[in-house]
Design a protein around this motif. Structure first.
Motif, PDB file in Angstrom:
ATOM      1  N   ASN A 272       0.809  -1.212   0.000  1.00 28.85           N
ATOM      2  CA  ASN A 272       0.000   0.000   0.000  1.00 28.85           C
ATOM      3  C   ASN A 272       0.843   1.262   0.000  1.00 28.85           C
ATOM      4  O   ASN A 272       2.004   1.266   0.410  1.00 28.85           O
ATOM      5  N   VAL A 273       0.221   2.309  -0.492  1.00 29.83           N
ATOM      6  CA  VAL A 273       0.838   3.627  -0.551  1.00 29.83           C
ATOM      7  C   VAL A 273      -0.083   4.610   0.158  1.00 29.83           C
ATOM      8  O   VAL A 273      -1.211   4.829  -0.277  1.00 29.83           O
ATOM      9  N   ASN A 274       0.368   5.143   1.288  1.00 27.28           N
ATOM     10  CA  ASN A 274      -0.366   6.174   2.032  1.00 27.28           C
ATOM     11  C   ASN A 274      -1.717   5.708   2.563  1.00 27.28           C
ATOM     12  O   ASN A 274      -2.601   6.523   2.820  1.00 27.28           O
ATOM     13  N   LEU A 275      -1.891   4.407   2.727  1.00 30.74           N
ATOM     14  CA  LEU A 275      -3.097   3.879   3.351  1.00 30.74           C
ATOM     15  C   LEU A 275      -2.676   2.903   4.440  1.00 30.74           C
ATOM     16  O   LEU A 275      -1.520   2.515   4.557  1.00 30.74           O
ATOM     17  N   PHE A 276      -3.666   2.465   5.267  1.00 33.13           N
ATOM     18  CA  PHE A 276      -3.419   1.491   6.319  1.00 33.13           C
ATOM     19  C   PHE A 276      -2.336   1.960   7.273  1.00 33.13           C
ATOM     20  O   PHE A 276      -1.536   1.168   7.743  1.00 33.13           O
ATOM     21  N   THR A 277      -2.279   3.242   7.504  1.00 34.68           N
ATOM     22  CA  THR A 277      -1.345   3.743   8.504  1.00 34.68           C
ATOM     23  C   THR A 277      -2.085   4.200   9.751  1.00 34.68           C
ATOM     24  O   THR A 277      -1.536   4.143  10.844  1.00 34.68           O
ATOM     25  N   GLU A 278      -3.335   4.619   9.615  1.00 33.53           N
ATOM     26  CA  GLU A 278      -4.030   5.226  10.741  1.00 33.53           C
ATOM     27  C   GLU A 278      -5.444   4.671  10.883  1.00 33.53           C
ATOM     28  O   GLU A 278      -6.202   4.612   9.920  1.00 33.53           O
ATOM     29  N   VAL A 285      -3.051  -9.404  10.415  1.00 31.32           N
ATOM     30  CA  VAL A 285      -1.695  -9.072   9.969  1.00 31.32           C
ATOM     31  C   VAL A 285      -0.680  -9.439  11.040  1.00 31.32           C
ATOM     32  O   VAL A 285      -0.780  -9.008  12.185  1.00 31.32           O
ATOM     33  N   ASP A 286       0.313 -10.248  10.663  1.00 28.14           N
ATOM     34  CA  ASP A 286       1.372 -10.635  11.580  1.00 28.14           C
ATOM     35  C   ASP A 286       2.721 -10.024  11.210  1.00 28.14           C
ATOM     36  O   ASP A 286       3.666 -10.086  12.005  1.00 28.14           O
ATOM     37  N   VAL A 287       2.810  -9.456   9.999  1.00 28.80           N
ATOM     38  CA  VAL A 287       4.099  -9.002   9.484  1.00 28.80           C
ATOM     39  C   VAL A 287       3.974  -7.594   8.923  1.00 28.80           C
ATOM     40  O   VAL A 287       3.012  -7.283   8.224  1.00 28.80           O
ATOM     41  N   CYS A 288       4.942  -6.756   9.235  1.00 25.69           N
ATOM     42  CA  CYS A 288       5.061  -5.432   8.625  1.00 25.69           C
ATOM     43  C   CYS A 288       6.387  -5.380   7.881  1.00 25.69           C
ATOM     44  O   CYS A 288       7.434  -5.682   8.463  1.00 25.69           O
ATOM     45  N   ILE A 289       6.346  -5.025   6.603  1.00 28.86           N
ATOM     46  CA  ILE A 289       7.557  -4.885   5.795  1.00 28.86           C
ATOM     47  C   ILE A 289       7.672  -3.427   5.373  1.00 28.86           C
ATOM     48  O   ILE A 289       6.811  -2.906   4.661  1.00 28.86           O
ATOM     49  N   MET A 290       8.708  -2.751   5.840  1.00 33.21           N
ATOM     50  CA  MET A 290       8.899  -1.339   5.515  1.00 33.21           C
ATOM     51  C   MET A 290       9.844  -1.203   4.330  1.00 33.21           C
ATOM     52  O   MET A 290      11.035  -1.476   4.443  1.00 33.21           O
ATOM     53  N   LEU A 291       9.292  -0.774   3.204  1.00 28.29           N
ATOM     54  CA  LEU A 291      10.086  -0.417   2.040  1.00 28.29           C
ATOM     55  C   LEU A 291      10.025   1.082   1.782  1.00 28.29           C
ATOM     56  O   LEU A 291      10.481   1.554   0.748  1.00 28.29           O
ATOM     57  N   LEU A 299       4.470   8.538  11.483  1.00 26.83           N
ATOM     58  CA  LEU A 299       4.242   7.574  10.407  1.00 26.83           C
ATOM     59  C   LEU A 299       4.964   6.263  10.695  1.00 26.83           C
ATOM     60  O   LEU A 299       4.426   5.171  10.467  1.00 26.83           O
ATOM     61  N   TYR A 300       6.186   6.353  11.206  1.00 27.01           N
ATOM     62  CA  TYR A 300       6.955   5.157  11.538  1.00 27.01           C
ATOM     63  C   TYR A 300       6.215   4.289  12.553  1.00 27.01           C
ATOM     64  O   TYR A 300       6.100   3.063  12.389  1.00 27.01           O
ATOM     65  N   LEU A 301       5.710   4.899  13.612  1.00 29.27           N
ATOM     66  CA  LEU A 301       5.000   4.122  14.622  1.00 29.27           C
ATOM     67  C   LEU A 301       3.715   3.536  14.067  1.00 29.27           C
ATOM     68  O   LEU A 301       3.322   2.419  14.429  1.00 29.27           O
ATOM     69  N   GLN A 302       3.044   4.263  13.174  1.00 26.25           N
ATOM     70  CA  GLN A 302       1.848   3.708  12.545  1.00 26.25           C
ATOM     71  C   GLN A 302       2.207   2.491  11.707  1.00 26.25           C
ATOM     72  O   GLN A 302       1.495   1.481  11.699  1.00 26.25           O
ATOM     73  N   PHE A 303       3.307   2.579  10.946  1.00 27.71           N
ATOM     74  CA  PHE A 303       3.788   1.418  10.189  1.00 27.71           C
ATOM     75  C   PHE A 303       3.961   0.224  11.125  1.00 27.71           C
ATOM     76  O   PHE A 303       3.413  -0.851  10.905  1.00 27.71           O
ATOM     77  N   ALA A 304       4.788   0.422  12.137  1.00 30.56           N
ATOM     78  CA  ALA A 304       5.219  -0.681  12.991  1.00 30.56           C
ATOM     79  C   ALA A 304       4.065  -1.278  13.786  1.00 30.56           C
ATOM     80  O   ALA A 304       3.984  -2.504  13.960  1.00 30.56           O
ATOM     81  N   MET A 305       3.153  -0.433  14.263  1.00 34.24           N
ATOM     82  CA  MET A 305       2.103  -0.904  15.160  1.00 34.24           C
ATOM     83  C   MET A 305       0.978  -1.623  14.426  1.00 34.24           C
ATOM     84  O   MET A 305       0.162  -2.299  15.056  1.00 34.24           O
ATOM     85  N   ASN A 324      14.548   2.776   9.116  1.00 29.59           N
ATOM     86  CA  ASN A 324      13.704   3.667   9.913  1.00 29.59           C
ATOM     87  C   ASN A 324      14.064   3.631  11.397  1.00 29.59           C
ATOM     88  O   ASN A 324      13.947   4.640  12.096  1.00 29.59           O
ATOM     89  N   HIS A 325      14.514   2.480  11.889  1.00 23.38           N
ATOM     90  CA  HIS A 325      14.845   2.400  13.318  1.00 23.38           C
ATOM     91  C   HIS A 325      16.087   3.225  13.649  1.00 23.38           C
ATOM     92  O   HIS A 325      16.268   3.660  14.788  1.00 23.38           O
ATOM     93  N   LEU A 326      16.947   3.488  12.639  1.00 25.04           N
ATOM     94  CA  LEU A 326      18.118   4.328  12.881  1.00 25.04           C
ATOM     95  C   LEU A 326      17.714   5.773  13.130  1.00 25.04           C
ATOM     96  O   LEU A 326      18.406   6.516  13.828  1.00 25.04           O
ATOM     97  N   ARG A 327      16.590   6.191  12.545  1.00 29.73           N
ATOM     98  CA  ARG A 327      16.103   7.563  12.727  1.00 29.73           C
ATOM     99  C   ARG A 327      15.261   7.704  13.991  1.00 29.73           C
ATOM    100  O   ARG A 327      15.268   8.746  14.626  1.00 29.73           O
ATOM    101  N   HIS A 328      14.508   6.664  14.324  1.00 23.46           N
ATOM    102  CA  HIS A 328      13.473   6.812  15.345  1.00 23.46           C
ATOM    103  C   HIS A 328      13.601   5.868  16.528  1.00 23.46           C
ATOM    104  O   HIS A 328      12.806   5.965  17.465  1.00 23.46           O
ATOM    105  N   GLY A 329      14.589   4.966  16.522  1.00 21.75           N
ATOM    106  CA  GLY A 329      14.663   3.974  17.585  1.00 21.75           C
ATOM    107  C   GLY A 329      13.684   2.837  17.331  1.00 21.75           C
ATOM    108  O   GLY A 329      13.039   2.771  16.281  1.00 21.75           O
ATOM    109  N   LEU A 330      13.553   1.930  18.279  1.00 20.53           N
ATOM    110  CA  LEU A 330      12.603   0.834  18.156  1.00 20.53           C
ATOM    111  C   LEU A 330      11.206   1.309  18.560  1.00 20.53           C
ATOM    112  O   LEU A 330      11.059   2.261  19.321  1.00 20.53           O
ATOM    113  N   PRO A 331      10.160   0.646  18.042  1.00 21.68           N
ATOM    114  CA  PRO A 331       8.796   1.126  18.317  1.00 21.68           C
ATOM    115  C   PRO A 331       8.450   1.237  19.793  1.00 21.68           C
ATOM    116  O   PRO A 331       7.700   2.138  20.185  1.00 21.68           O
ATOM    117  N   ASN A 332       8.965   0.336  20.613  1.00 25.13           N
ATOM    118  CA  ASN A 332       8.598   0.361  22.027  1.00 25.13           C
ATOM    119  C   ASN A 332       9.605   1.097  22.904  1.00 25.13           C
ATOM    120  O   ASN A 332       9.657   0.884  24.116  1.00 25.13           O
TER     121      ASN A 332
END
Length: 470
Positions: A272-278, A285-291, A299-305, A324-332
């Protein structure tokens, strides 16, 4: 009411009530994605409509509003006293709306936008509650100019430890050249992401990593453009996975059909592009793949969560191909939210995430036992960051960092190098074991030293990659 509130949701409502009793009329309410903010809003809306008060709810997406309407209905809210709409639809008919006593806004980190402000200012007499998982703007600033108080809920870490959000395993396998990323208005441009992902060639690693880490599990993939998403979906389909793509350009009827197929498990991969974030509930869904790289913490936390809906025995798989984790740390990570923005709270042992060179799992050093990866048992060398070295004490005195020089760790040894060389080493460290990503001789030399390869390795790889000059 067909649902019962959890203790932390009751505490959140209590905090909101106390803020209102203190005289605050514009309140920002922070609670992490997947923590049940809609149920909290439904409870507050019911309390208001039971007293004969008028409620206005709005967000920027039709799908969010539909889920809210259903939750309000199940929660016994008097819908005759509630107006629910998208920002774009409401702003055109403000004079025709029943004046609300209470306004509820979901995904409220958007409220600075002009249409939001038009609605909020038009009904300025109403009590206004702004719900969001991330009360922060793209530039890192907060909402002290738009809200009078901030009520915060439990952290992601607390919700996980309490079993309210699924645990996860985080894998970092970088597929892009971060040096090529460029920003406009605070976010990475699509053109620069194209270049960073080497858009003209097929980047196949995300398929093999999905199959190694989560084969057959339902996954949501985040891409930066429709064109790239189409390529990704086709590659998954070519490998035998039922895949589809949705974006803002997908016709509404087709989007709803695909979402329903995804919820029922008839689709395995949704790109998806710009959907399913909020605000969209996708329980399977068991898997999130960030490309898609993003400079936005929200946005990062919406992706991960999105993959962290709890289920008995579930451990979500988060695969970060874009750093993304280099910019924002881990989700938790613990984050200290305020109306002035956010400051990540680090424990002494959590200076920076560590990525295993063997399985690419990403975690904090405190997770290691005897210097081994907690996921695969690979024996890792504990590398110190510049931040560690600057704070390290020797006989009660801080270690001096020479001007223009920095320390890096190469094959387990501390080495002092020029600052410009340290930049190269840090960039090359993001390549993992993919030496083919080296762009010049300096990077290739750094790669050899980081991994402790013999000098002869350099000559062979120079020849293979046709790299002979810096």
């Amino acid at each position: 009411m067909s649902y019962s509130l959890r203790n932390y949701q009751i505490d959140l409502i209590k905090g909101i009530r106390e803020s209102m009793l203190a005289g605050h009329r514009r309140i920002m309410v922070q609670s992490p994605p997947r923590s049940g903010k809609t149920v909290v809003m439904a409870t507050i809306a019911k309390q208001a409509t039971d007293k004969g008060r008028q409620v206005l709810f709005f967000s920027h997406r039709k799908e969010i509003n539909e889920q809210v309407a259903e939750t309000f209905k199940r929660g016994g809210v008097d819908l005759f006293r509630v107006t629910i709409g998208t920002v774009g639809s409401l702003v055109r008919k403000l004079s025709k709306l029943p004046p609300p006593d209470l306004i509820l806004v979901d995904e409220a980190h958007h409220i600075k936008a002009s249409q939001y402000q038009t609605i909020l200012k038009y009904f300025s007499q109403a009590c206004q509650l702004f719900f969001t998982g991330t009360p922060i703007r793209l530039d890192g600033s907060g909402f002290h100019d738009l809200a009078e108080d901030l009520v915060t809920g439990k952290s992601i870490r607390w919700l996980q430890e309490s079993g309210n959000i699924a645990p996860f395993q985080y894998y970092s396998i970088n597929l892009l050249d971060m040096a090529k990323l460029k920003k406009r208005s605070g976010e990475f441009t699509n053109n620069s992401v194209d270049e960073a992902l080497d858009f003209k060639t097929v980047h196949g690693d995300y398929i093999s990593h999905y199959e190694r880490l989560a084969k057959g599990k339902q996954a949501i993939v985040y891409a930066h453009s429709v064109e790239y998403a189409e390529r990704v979906a086709k590659r998954f389909s070519d490998h035998g996975y039922q895949s589809a793509i949705v974006s803002g350009k997908t016709p509404q009827s087709e989007r709803e059909s695909l979402m329903e197929a995804f919820r029922q498990g008839r689709l395995t991969i949704m790109v998806n592009v710009n959907l399913f974030t909020e605000g969209i509930d996708l329980p399977g869904v068991d898997v999130c793949i960030m490309l898609r790289p993003t400079a936005s913490l929200s946005l990062y936390l919406q992706f991960a969560m999105r993959a962290l809906n709890p289920r008995e025995g579930k451990t979500a798989i988060l695969i970060d191909h874009v750093g993304n984790h280099l910019r924002h740390g881990l989700p938790n990570d613990d984050r200290d939210w305020s109306l002035d923005g956010v400051k990540k709270t680090k424990k002494a042992s959590e200076k920076s995430p560590v990525t295993c060179d063997e399985c690419f799992a990403t975690f904090y050093r405190e997770k290691m036992e005897d210097g081994k990866c907690p996921y695969c048992g690979f024996e890792m060398v504990k590398k110190k960051t510049i931040e560690d070295l600057e704070r390290e004490e020797t006989d009660g005195e801080l270690v001096e960092i020479n001007q223009g020089m920095e320390f890096v760790w190469l094959n387990g040894e501390q080495v002092e190098v020029k600052r410009e060389e340290a930049v190269v080493y840090r960039r090359v460290m993001t390549y993992g074991r993919q030496y083919s990503k080296c762009q010049n001789l300096a990077e290739l030399k750094a790669f050899r030293l980081i991994h402790g390869y013999a000098p002869g390795w350099l000559w062979h790889k120079q020849k293979e990659l046709n790299i002979w000059r810096n």
